[in-house]
Design a protein around this motif. Structure first.
Motif, PDB file in Angstrom:
ATOM      1  N   ARG A 114      40.107 -84.933  15.308  1.00  0.00           N
ATOM      2  CA  ARG A 114      40.644 -84.129  16.280  1.00  0.00           C
ATOM      3  C   ARG A 114      41.066 -82.651  15.444  1.00  0.00           C
ATOM      4  NH1 ARG A 114      44.248 -87.648  20.569  1.00  0.00           N
ATOM      5  NH2 ARG A 114      42.398 -89.038  21.271  1.00  0.00           N
ATOM      6  N   ALA A 115      41.506 -83.113  14.350  1.00  0.00           N
ATOM      7  CA  ALA A 115      42.234 -81.787  13.736  1.00  0.00           C
ATOM      8  C   ALA A 115      41.126 -80.810  13.306  1.00  0.00           C
ATOM      9  CB  ALA A 115      43.100 -82.167  12.467  1.00  0.00           C
ATOM     10  N   ASP A 116      40.108 -81.169  12.846  1.00  0.00           N
ATOM     11  CA  ASP A 116      39.085 -80.395  12.422  1.00  0.00           C
ATOM     12  C   ASP A 116      38.394 -79.848  13.622  1.00  0.00           C
ATOM     13  OD1 ASP A 116      37.264 -79.280  10.300  1.00  0.00           O
ATOM     14  OD2 ASP A 116      35.864 -80.397  11.050  1.00  0.00           O
ATOM     15  N   CYS A 117      38.246 -80.406  14.655  1.00  0.00           N
ATOM     16  CA  CYS A 117      37.638 -79.959  16.063  1.00  0.00           C
ATOM     17  C   CYS A 117      38.484 -78.710  16.451  1.00  0.00           C
ATOM     18  CB  CYS A 117      37.639 -80.784  17.195  1.00  0.00           C
ATOM     19  SG  CYS A 117      36.163 -82.191  16.990  1.00  0.00           S
ATOM     20  N   TRP A 138      27.665 -76.946  11.961  1.00  0.00           N
ATOM     21  CA  TRP A 138      27.276 -77.755  10.994  1.00  0.00           C
ATOM     22  C   TRP A 138      28.288 -78.381  10.069  1.00  0.00           C
ATOM     23  CZ3 TRP A 138      22.988 -80.157  12.103  1.00  0.00           C
ATOM     24  CH2 TRP A 138      21.894 -79.598  12.844  1.00  0.00           C
ATOM     25  N   THR A 139      29.521 -77.828   9.995  1.00  0.00           N
ATOM     26  CA  THR A 139      30.540 -78.459   9.180  1.00  0.00           C
ATOM     27  C   THR A 139      31.436 -79.087  10.066  1.00  0.00           C
ATOM     28  OG1 THR A 139      31.857 -76.248   9.361  1.00  0.00           O
ATOM     29  CG2 THR A 139      30.170 -76.612   7.521  1.00  0.00           C
ATOM     30  N   VAL A 140      31.425 -78.979  11.406  1.00  0.00           N
ATOM     31  CA  VAL A 140      32.558 -79.465  12.219  1.00  0.00           C
ATOM     32  C   VAL A 140      32.443 -81.447  12.101  1.00  0.00           C
ATOM     33  CG1 VAL A 140      31.378 -79.402  14.441  1.00  0.00           C
ATOM     34  CG2 VAL A 140      33.846 -79.598  14.319  1.00  0.00           C
ATOM     35  N   ASP A 141      33.613 -81.998  12.108  1.00  0.00           N
ATOM     36  CA  ASP A 141      33.984 -83.352  12.040  1.00  0.00           C
ATOM     37  C   ASP A 141      34.275 -83.714  13.637  1.00  0.00           C
ATOM     38  OD1 ASP A 141      34.137 -85.904  11.980  1.00  0.00           O
ATOM     39  OD2 ASP A 141      35.528 -85.856  10.118  1.00  0.00           O
ATOM     40  N   LEU A 171      31.075 -85.762  26.100  1.00  0.00           N
ATOM     41  CA  LEU A 171      30.554 -87.312  26.534  1.00  0.00           C
ATOM     42  C   LEU A 171      29.180 -87.139  26.888  1.00  0.00           C
ATOM     43  CD1 LEU A 171      33.518 -88.403  28.629  1.00  0.00           C
ATOM     44  CD2 LEU A 171      33.150 -88.774  26.337  1.00  0.00           C
ATOM     45  N   ARG A 172      28.660 -86.026  27.362  1.00  0.00           N
ATOM     46  CA  ARG A 172      27.164 -85.771  28.011  1.00  0.00           C
ATOM     47  C   ARG A 172      26.240 -85.743  26.877  1.00  0.00           C
ATOM     48  NH1 ARG A 172      22.802 -85.811  28.396  1.00  0.00           N
ATOM     49  NH2 ARG A 172      21.309 -84.824  29.829  1.00  0.00           N
ATOM     50  N   PHE A 173      26.693 -85.138  25.821  1.00  0.00           N
ATOM     51  CA  PHE A 173      25.920 -84.952  24.648  1.00  0.00           C
ATOM     52  C   PHE A 173      25.871 -86.013  23.612  1.00  0.00           C
ATOM     53  CE2 PHE A 173      26.690 -80.096  24.957  1.00  0.00           C
ATOM     54  CZ  PHE A 173      25.676 -80.040  26.338  1.00  0.00           C
ATOM     55  N   GLY A 174      26.945 -86.842  23.168  1.00  0.00           N
ATOM     56  CA  GLY A 174      27.215 -87.794  22.489  1.00  0.00           C
ATOM     57  C   GLY A 174      26.827 -87.439  21.041  1.00  0.00           C
ATOM     58  N   ASP A 175      26.067 -88.483  20.572  1.00  0.00           N
ATOM     59  CA  ASP A 175      25.668 -88.158  19.127  1.00  0.00           C
ATOM     60  C   ASP A 175      24.631 -86.979  18.936  1.00  0.00           C
ATOM     61  OD1 ASP A 175      27.224 -90.493  18.453  1.00  0.00           O
ATOM     62  OD2 ASP A 175      25.367 -91.787  18.690  1.00  0.00           O
ATOM     63  N   SER A 176      24.046 -86.479  20.170  1.00  0.00           N
ATOM     64  CA  SER A 176      23.194 -85.210  19.749  1.00  0.00           C
ATOM     65  C   SER A 176      23.975 -83.916  19.981  1.00  0.00           C
ATOM     66  CB  SER A 176      22.257 -85.457  20.876  1.00  0.00           C
ATOM     67  OG  SER A 176      21.214 -86.401  20.892  1.00  0.00           O
ATOM     68  N   THR A 222      30.826 -70.170  24.932  1.00  0.00           N
ATOM     69  CA  THR A 222      31.749 -70.920  25.473  1.00  0.00           C
ATOM     70  C   THR A 222      31.345 -72.429  25.318  1.00  0.00           C
ATOM     71  OG1 THR A 222      32.474 -69.026  26.975  1.00  0.00           O
ATOM     72  CG2 THR A 222      33.273 -71.496  27.620  1.00  0.00           C
ATOM     73  N   LEU A 223      29.831 -72.521  25.764  1.00  0.00           N
ATOM     74  CA  LEU A 223      29.561 -73.937  25.620  1.00  0.00           C
ATOM     75  C   LEU A 223      29.546 -74.611  24.138  1.00  0.00           C
ATOM     76  CD1 LEU A 223      26.410 -73.560  28.080  1.00  0.00           C
ATOM     77  CD2 LEU A 223      28.029 -75.575  27.989  1.00  0.00           C
ATOM     78  N   VAL A 224      29.499 -73.712  23.170  1.00  0.00           N
ATOM     79  CA  VAL A 224      29.607 -74.015  21.865  1.00  0.00           C
ATOM     80  C   VAL A 224      31.224 -74.436  21.514  1.00  0.00           C
ATOM     81  CG1 VAL A 224      29.557 -73.548  19.523  1.00  0.00           C
ATOM     82  CG2 VAL A 224      27.773 -72.835  20.651  1.00  0.00           C
ATOM     83  N   TYR A 225      31.917 -73.557  21.549  1.00  0.00           N
ATOM     84  CA  TYR A 225      33.327 -73.906  21.216  1.00  0.00           C
ATOM     85  C   TYR A 225      34.061 -74.744  22.153  1.00  0.00           C
ATOM     86  CZ  TYR A 225      35.235 -70.033  24.568  1.00  0.00           C
ATOM     87  OH  TYR A 225      35.275 -69.283  25.486  1.00  0.00           O
ATOM     88  N   ASP A 226      33.933 -74.895  23.342  1.00  0.00           N
ATOM     89  CA  ASP A 226      34.549 -75.751  24.118  1.00  0.00           C
ATOM     90  C   ASP A 226      33.893 -77.164  24.079  1.00  0.00           C
ATOM     91  OD1 ASP A 226      37.132 -75.560  25.886  1.00  0.00           O
ATOM     92  OD2 ASP A 226      35.600 -76.338  27.540  1.00  0.00           O
ATOM     93  N   THR A 227      32.646 -77.324  23.824  1.00  0.00           N
ATOM     94  CA  THR A 227      32.361 -78.794  23.630  1.00  0.00           C
ATOM     95  C   THR A 227      32.998 -79.239  22.363  1.00  0.00           C
ATOM     96  OG1 THR A 227      30.218 -78.126  24.482  1.00  0.00           O
ATOM     97  CG2 THR A 227      30.166 -80.171  23.290  1.00  0.00           C
ATOM     98  N   ILE A 228      33.184 -78.273  21.295  1.00  0.00           N
ATOM     99  CA  ILE A 228      33.731 -78.768  20.029  1.00  0.00           C
ATOM    100  C   ILE A 228      35.098 -79.300  20.499  1.00  0.00           C
ATOM    101  CG2 ILE A 228      34.834 -78.051  17.642  1.00  0.00           C
ATOM    102  CD1 ILE A 228      32.173 -76.524  17.691  1.00  0.00           C
ATOM    103  N   TYR A 229      35.958 -78.418  21.155  1.00  0.00           N
ATOM    104  CA  TYR A 229      37.295 -78.525  21.715  1.00  0.00           C
ATOM    105  C   TYR A 229      37.473 -79.981  22.326  1.00  0.00           C
ATOM    106  CZ  TYR A 229      41.694 -77.355  23.552  1.00  0.00           C
ATOM    107  OH  TYR A 229      43.091 -77.713  24.031  1.00  0.00           O
ATOM    108  N   ALA A 230      36.222 -80.249  23.247  1.00  0.00           N
ATOM    109  CA  ALA A 230      36.335 -81.622  24.241  1.00  0.00           C
ATOM    110  C   ALA A 230      36.402 -82.591  23.349  1.00  0.00           C
ATOM    111  CB  ALA A 230      35.212 -81.424  25.392  1.00  0.00           C
ATOM    112  N   HIS A 231      35.556 -82.576  22.172  1.00  0.00           N
ATOM    113  CA  HIS A 231      35.640 -83.740  21.609  1.00  0.00           C
ATOM    114  C   HIS A 231      37.066 -84.443  20.982  1.00  0.00           C
ATOM    115  CE1 HIS A 231      31.228 -85.005  20.453  1.00  0.00           C
ATOM    116  NE2 HIS A 231      30.863 -83.823  20.883  1.00  0.00           N
ATOM    117  N   GLN A 232      37.931 -83.353  21.138  1.00  0.00           N
ATOM    118  CA  GLN A 232      39.420 -84.080  20.650  1.00  0.00           C
ATOM    119  C   GLN A 232      39.768 -84.940  21.691  1.00  0.00           C
ATOM    120  OE1 GLN A 232      42.195 -80.744  19.361  1.00  0.00           O
ATOM    121  NE2 GLN A 232      40.799 -79.809  20.732  1.00  0.00           N
ATOM    122  N   ASP A 233      39.257 -85.271  23.086  1.00  0.00           N
ATOM    123  CA  ASP A 233      39.787 -85.864  24.104  1.00  0.00           C
ATOM    124  C   ASP A 233      38.848 -86.687  24.588  1.00  0.00           C
ATOM    125  OD1 ASP A 233      41.940 -84.416  23.931  1.00  0.00           O
ATOM    126  OD2 ASP A 233      41.226 -82.746  25.347  1.00  0.00           O
TER     127      ASP A 233
END
Length: 412
Positions: free
Chosen positions: A384-387, A377-380, A327-332, A302-313
């Motif tokens: 938003r669409a790719d996330c 490794w492929t998510v942009d 927001l917590r992880f940012g560029d990392s 869940t931490l993986v997929y919902d962090t990717i999802y959160a990058h939309q907002d």
């Protein structure tokens, strides 16, 4: 002579039918509707070149006309030349595409939505029921899949070696996942009615847009919980207590993004409760060596997929003042997600080993780890669409793992 006669009469027909020619022009952009070469205005140019240009225009017109063949019309292969009305999008290959989940948008259901936002809700449900269906996100089933898969994994793990899982339990938990996910969305929208109007992705949700009042939303929540209670009462006593305790997580989760940068971890605790409940419903007790690693793996997933999802907002979250792991992880972010992915796969391997699953499980686990690696490794993260596409693809991660557990149990 016959060709000249046909050209003259076709020109007269078009001139006598201005409405027809104007209606055809968007679909047939004829660069030269007159196939008869005009006198060459430039005496230095060759008549042959003038004829070649006219012939090219005529051939181009024939190619445009050919897009109306039966095959192309049937499958929408006309590309950008043949567009049948505004709002209907075409892909780069010209094939019309529509995916409600990939758009990541909601329509309140009160007004008639745009063409690209139409879903089965608009086609089959009465107008009065549409806002409630959208409140429960019935047109976006990915949340139900993500809630149901840990239940299915646990129920299948609890089956006797060499036997299929309990079909009745799978059906009960599938229905329960649909109801509980809908109730969770309703709670989320009720508590976030001051935030959702400020976020682009959520401002058209029924309560945020004013199509439903908070009282209507609260009444609908009571109806959903009543149906969920009917599912819970069909389980054993231990499972009823365990299932009822999950409501504390469900009701408090929407508040976490106001308090901590780790609401995705809290969502993991909530969404993967079925990893504990499924085993308890079948066996009447818990086996910590099997279900706890399974539960931990689900939280990391869940931490993986919902962090990717959160990058939309993330831009809207900064403006509104709410928190997220994005927001917590940012560029990392990708480094963090890689760590959670490794923990997820390792916990799944431990759970399968303790459950004595056969070798097909580990083959499926390798495939699932490949899928997770591909996502990370492929998510942009700036798109938003790719996330959203990567987020939605997690239903296949759950399906791969379910198939591996099933085959591993049958071969054990």
């Amino acid at each position: 002579m016959a060709a000249i006669w046909r050209s003259r009469h076709s020109r007269k027909f078009l001139q006598s039918s201005p409405s027809l020619s104007s209606s055809l022009s968007p679909f047939f952009p004829l660069s030269n509707p007159n196939p008869i070469p005009k006198p060459n205005p430039n005496p230095t140019s060759s008549p042959i070149k003038s004829f070649e240009r006219t012939y090219f225009d005529y051939q181009f017109s024939r190619e445009n006309l050919s897009c109306f063949s039966r095959e192309n019309f049937k499958f929408g292969q006309c590309g950008s030349i043949c567009r049948f009305g505004a709002g209907i999008s075409t892909s780069s290959s010209g094939v019309a595409e529509k995916d409600d989940e990939d758009r990541g948008r909601d329509d309140g259901g009160g007004e008639r939505p745009k063409v690209q936002d139409l879903s089965w809700i608009d086609l089959y449900l009465p107008k009065q029921a549409r806002p409630y269906a959208r409140l429960a996100r019935l047109d976006k089933p990915i949340g139900t899949w993500l809630l149901a898969w840990p239940c299915m994994w646990s129920i299948t793990l609890a089956a006797n070696p060499g036997h299929f899982p309990d079909i009745k339990m799978l059906a009960l938990f599938g229905t329960g996942a649909l109801l509980l996910r809908g109730a969770g969305c309703t709670i989320n929208d009720l508590l976030d009615q001051d935030i959702d109007p400020k976020v682009e992705r959520t401002k058209l949700r029924p309560i945020a847009s004013g199509i439903l009042t908070p009282f209507q939303g609260l009444s609908f929540l009571g109806f959903q919980l009543l149906l969920g209670l009917g599912i819970l009462l069909q389980l054993n006593n231990d499972s009823r207590i365990l299932g009822a305790s999950s409501l504390l997580l469900v009701f408090s989760y929407p508040l976490m993004k106001r308090l901590t940068f780790w609401p995705q971890a809290y969502l993991g605790l909530t969404f993967n409760w079925g990893a504990l409940l499924g085993w308890s419903a079948v066996r009447g007790s818990l086996d910590p060596a099997i279900v706890f690693p399974l539960y931990i793996s689900g939280v990391c997933w869940t931490l993986v997929y919902d962090t990717i999802y959160a990058h939309q907002d993330k831009e809207d979250d900064l403006k509104v003042g709410v928190k997220s792991t994005a927001l917590r992880f940012g560029d990392s972010t990708k480094e963090w997600l890689s760590g959670f992915g490794i923990a997820c796969i390792s916990s799944l391997a431990l759970s399968g080993f303790n459950a004595d699953l056969g070798w097909p499980y580990y083959v499926a686990l390798m495939a699932a780890s490949g899928h997770l690696t591909w996502q990370i490794w492929t998510v942009d993260l700036s798109c938003r669409a790719d996330c959203n596409r990567k987020f939605v693809s997690n239903k296949w991660f759950g399906a791969i793992l379910f198939g591996g557990i099933l085959l591993g149990k049958l071969s054990s």
